[in-house]
Enzyme design. Structure first.
Site, mmCIF file in Angstrom:
data_model
loop_
_atom_site.group_PDB
_atom_site.id
_atom_site.type_symbol
_atom_site.label_atom_id
_atom_site.label_comp_id
_atom_site.label_asym_id
_atom_site.label_seq_id
_atom_site.Cartn_x
_atom_site.Cartn_y
_atom_site.Cartn_z
ATOM 1 N N ALA A 26 -21.376 -8.269 8.369
ATOM 2 C CA ALA A 26 -20.050 -9.064 8.547
ATOM 3 C C ALA A 26 -18.638 -8.261 8.426
ATOM 4 O O ALA A 26 -17.791 -8.430 9.269
ATOM 5 C CB ALA A 26 -20.032 -10.262 7.261
ATOM 6 N N ASN A 47 -16.443 0.739 1.250
ATOM 7 C CA ASN A 47 -17.597 0.600 1.383
ATOM 8 C C ASN A 47 -18.212 1.759 0.202
ATOM 9 O O ASN A 47 -17.831 2.722 0.198
ATOM 10 C CB ASN A 47 -18.342 0.933 2.342
ATOM 11 C CG ASN A 47 -19.741 0.305 2.659
ATOM 12 O OD1 ASN A 47 -20.127 -0.663 2.448
ATOM 13 N ND2 ASN A 47 -20.449 1.233 3.075
ATOM 14 N N LYS A 48 -19.271 1.320 -0.492
ATOM 15 C CA LYS A 48 -19.876 2.001 -1.557
ATOM 16 C C LYS A 48 -20.449 3.324 -0.920
ATOM 17 O O LYS A 48 -20.746 4.379 -1.632
ATOM 18 C CB LYS A 48 -20.662 1.450 -2.579
ATOM 19 C CG LYS A 48 -21.838 0.745 -2.085
ATOM 20 C CD LYS A 48 -22.726 0.312 -3.210
ATOM 21 C CE LYS A 48 -23.860 -0.483 -2.713
ATOM 22 N NZ LYS A 48 -24.598 -1.350 -3.852
ATOM 23 N N GLU A 92 -42.192 -10.513 7.660
ATOM 24 C CA GLU A 92 -41.870 -9.075 8.404
ATOM 25 C C GLU A 92 -42.564 -7.740 7.610
ATOM 26 O O GLU A 92 -43.152 -6.979 8.634
ATOM 27 C CB GLU A 92 -40.506 -8.923 8.653
ATOM 28 C CG GLU A 92 -39.796 -10.074 9.432
ATOM 29 C CD GLU A 92 -38.959 -9.704 10.376
ATOM 30 O OE1 GLU A 92 -38.640 -9.739 11.587
ATOM 31 O OE2 GLU A 92 -37.729 -9.274 9.610
ATOM 32 N N ASP A 150 -23.367 -12.506 3.258
ATOM 33 C CA ASP A 150 -24.179 -13.098 2.156
ATOM 34 C C ASP A 150 -23.541 -13.610 0.997
ATOM 35 O O ASP A 150 -24.085 -14.270 0.268
ATOM 36 C CB ASP A 150 -25.134 -11.982 1.488
ATOM 37 C CG ASP A 150 -25.672 -11.287 2.927
ATOM 38 O OD1 ASP A 150 -26.544 -12.069 3.438
ATOM 39 O OD2 ASP A 150 -25.914 -10.201 3.003
ATOM 40 N N ALA A 183 -28.218 -11.972 9.545
ATOM 41 C CA ALA A 183 -27.349 -11.303 10.077
ATOM 42 C C ALA A 183 -26.416 -11.702 11.472
ATOM 43 O O ALA A 183 -25.263 -11.559 11.590
ATOM 44 C CB ALA A 183 -28.078 -9.799 10.499
ATOM 45 N N LYS A 200 -37.466 -9.469 19.672
ATOM 46 C CA LYS A 200 -36.825 -8.827 18.509
ATOM 47 C C LYS A 200 -36.381 -7.718 18.718
ATOM 48 O O LYS A 200 -35.224 -7.235 18.141
ATOM 49 C CB LYS A 200 -38.183 -8.633 17.360
ATOM 50 C CG LYS A 200 -37.766 -8.072 16.153
ATOM 51 C CD LYS A 200 -36.828 -9.266 15.278
ATOM 52 C CE LYS A 200 -36.718 -8.967 13.831
ATOM 53 N NZ LYS A 200 -36.098 -9.949 13.101
#
EC number: 1.6.5.9
Length: 402
Positions: free
Chosen positions: A16, A39-40, A172, A302, A319, A379
């Site tokens: 996102a 971002n970490k 999966e 999320d 996603a 996929k």
């Protein structure tokens, strides 16, 4: 004037957040806004590939690429830092690298594993959560095979793997495991018949998003590869021996030296600390993806609980949804910068495909059920398209599935 530029702050470089950045940097000039991405980690990772790296069918390095490789440094300032506090009223975000002011905030902090308070789950079970957990799990699985092969006193539990959860991630992961096990058996001289893979699911049906026909295909495929399913069997605890499950109101101990929890995710814990009305790290947003009372704060991915108009339940965390929310938020940020009203988000469901290893799968694409090799191919298309949308043809060629 440069000093009049609005400060746009984006937290998180997952699907996102990074989609917001890559689209926004194409839509605005450097003079329009001061855009900062926090971002970490200095890398983005393909979270939808974690099951593969966790099973060891791909390397963890295949998952990731540098954030700066897709960021236009002339328009976006990237900061590697961990967010520690969001002060929505003071319009400040605290990190371990300093405090950042904002005029417009995009919160896209991603997911964490949700263990629902099950005793011992965080201590004894592996999680499929990030690059580090994937590395640990794949290494652990191989270590157990190596240990079994080299030990004089063989412990059959070294070859036993229990997976908690028969939803998307769990299934999966099982598919990848059934691809990996023959390789490990061959490498370490282990009889494949000695390997025991068990999947435990509390719900009465696995893969609830799919038709019975697709579910049956997945079950039959995995059972033929040696997976045993225990459906309608809740896990009540994890311990040093494995999982404790409840069967007919009686507790039973399932033993294995590898136990994996793949039955739940939640939004970032920082959400509860920063906003009101948050449940499992998710906050209900308005139709334009901002939150009630704050027209300049977007919550996507999320951490977002988006309920489409006229519906009662929020969309799931996927996603595909996160990517569409990122694209939409970039347009809305541009609108705010230009003094225009924001637009409502409309999700377009293009379908979902669940892989069963590299060569099989089940899914729904534009309303049509697909299974087998066709699903496996789709996929790979979906995974490659996700990389292309963030990094263009060059990154798709380097990191894609073809």
């Amino acid at each position: 004037m440069a000093q009049d530029r609005k400060k746009v702050l984006v937290l998180g470089a997952g699907y996102a957040g990074l989609q917001t950045i890559t689209k926004l940097q194409k839509q605005i000039s450097a003079d329009e806004a001061e855009v900062t991405l926090i971002n970490k980690n200095d890398y983005h990772y393909e979270a939808t590939w974690l099951h593969e790296a966790s099973a060891g069918t791909i390397s963890y390095e295949d998952l990731l690429y540098p954030v700066e490789s897709v960021v236009n440094k002339d328009k976006v300032n990237f900061v590697k830092a961990e967010v520690t506090k969001i002060d929505r009223n003071a319009k400040k975000v605290e990190t371990d690298a300093g405090i950042f002011d904002f005029d417009i905030l995009v919160v896209s902090l991603g997911f964490e594993s949700e263990t629902f308070g099950i005793k011992g789950m965080k201590d004894y079970a592996f999680q499929i959560e990030n690059v580090l957990t994937a590395r640990k799990l794949s290494r652990h699985i191989e270590d157990k095979f190596a240990n079994y092969a080299s030990s004089k006193q063989k412990d059959d539990k070294d070859l036993a793997i229990i997976v908690g959860g028969a939803g998307f991630t769990g299934v999966e992961f099982l598919g990848e495991l059934t691809d990996r096990i023959p390789e490990l058996c061959n490498k370490y001289g282990v009889e494949q018949s000695k390997v025991k893979i068990t999947c435990v699911e509390a719900a009465p049906k696995m893969l609830p998003m799919f038709s019975d026909e697709l579910v049956n295909h997945a079950v039959n495929y995995l059972e033929n590869k040696g997976v045993e399913f225990k459906i309608g069997t809740p896990i009540v605890a994890a311990n040093e021996k494995g999982f404790v499950v409840k069967v007919n109101d009686e507790e039973q101990q399932l033993e294995a030296n590898t136990v994996v929890w793949a039955a739940g995710v939640r939004g970032s814990k920082l959400m509860e600390e920063s906003f009101e009305g948050v449940k499992r790290g998710r906050i209900v947003t308005k139709q334009d993806l901002t939150i009630e009372g704050y027209d300049d704060i977007f919550v996507i991915g999320d951490c977002s609980a988006f309920i489409p108009a006229g519906e009662e339940r929020p969309l799931p965390t996927t996603a595909q949804i996160a990517t569409q929310q990122g694209e939409h938020t970039a347009k809305n940020v541009k609108n705010i910068l230009e003094g225009q009203p924001t637009n409502e988000f409309e999700y377009v469901d293009r379908g979902t495909v669940c892989s069963l290893g590299a060569h099989d799968g089940v899914g729904v694409v534009y309303g049509r059920d697909i299974q087998g090799k066709k699903a496996a191919f789709m996929k790979k298309v979906i995974d490659t398209r996700a990389v292309f949308k963030l990094g263009g043809i060059g990154l798709a060629f380097k990191k894609g599935k073809f």
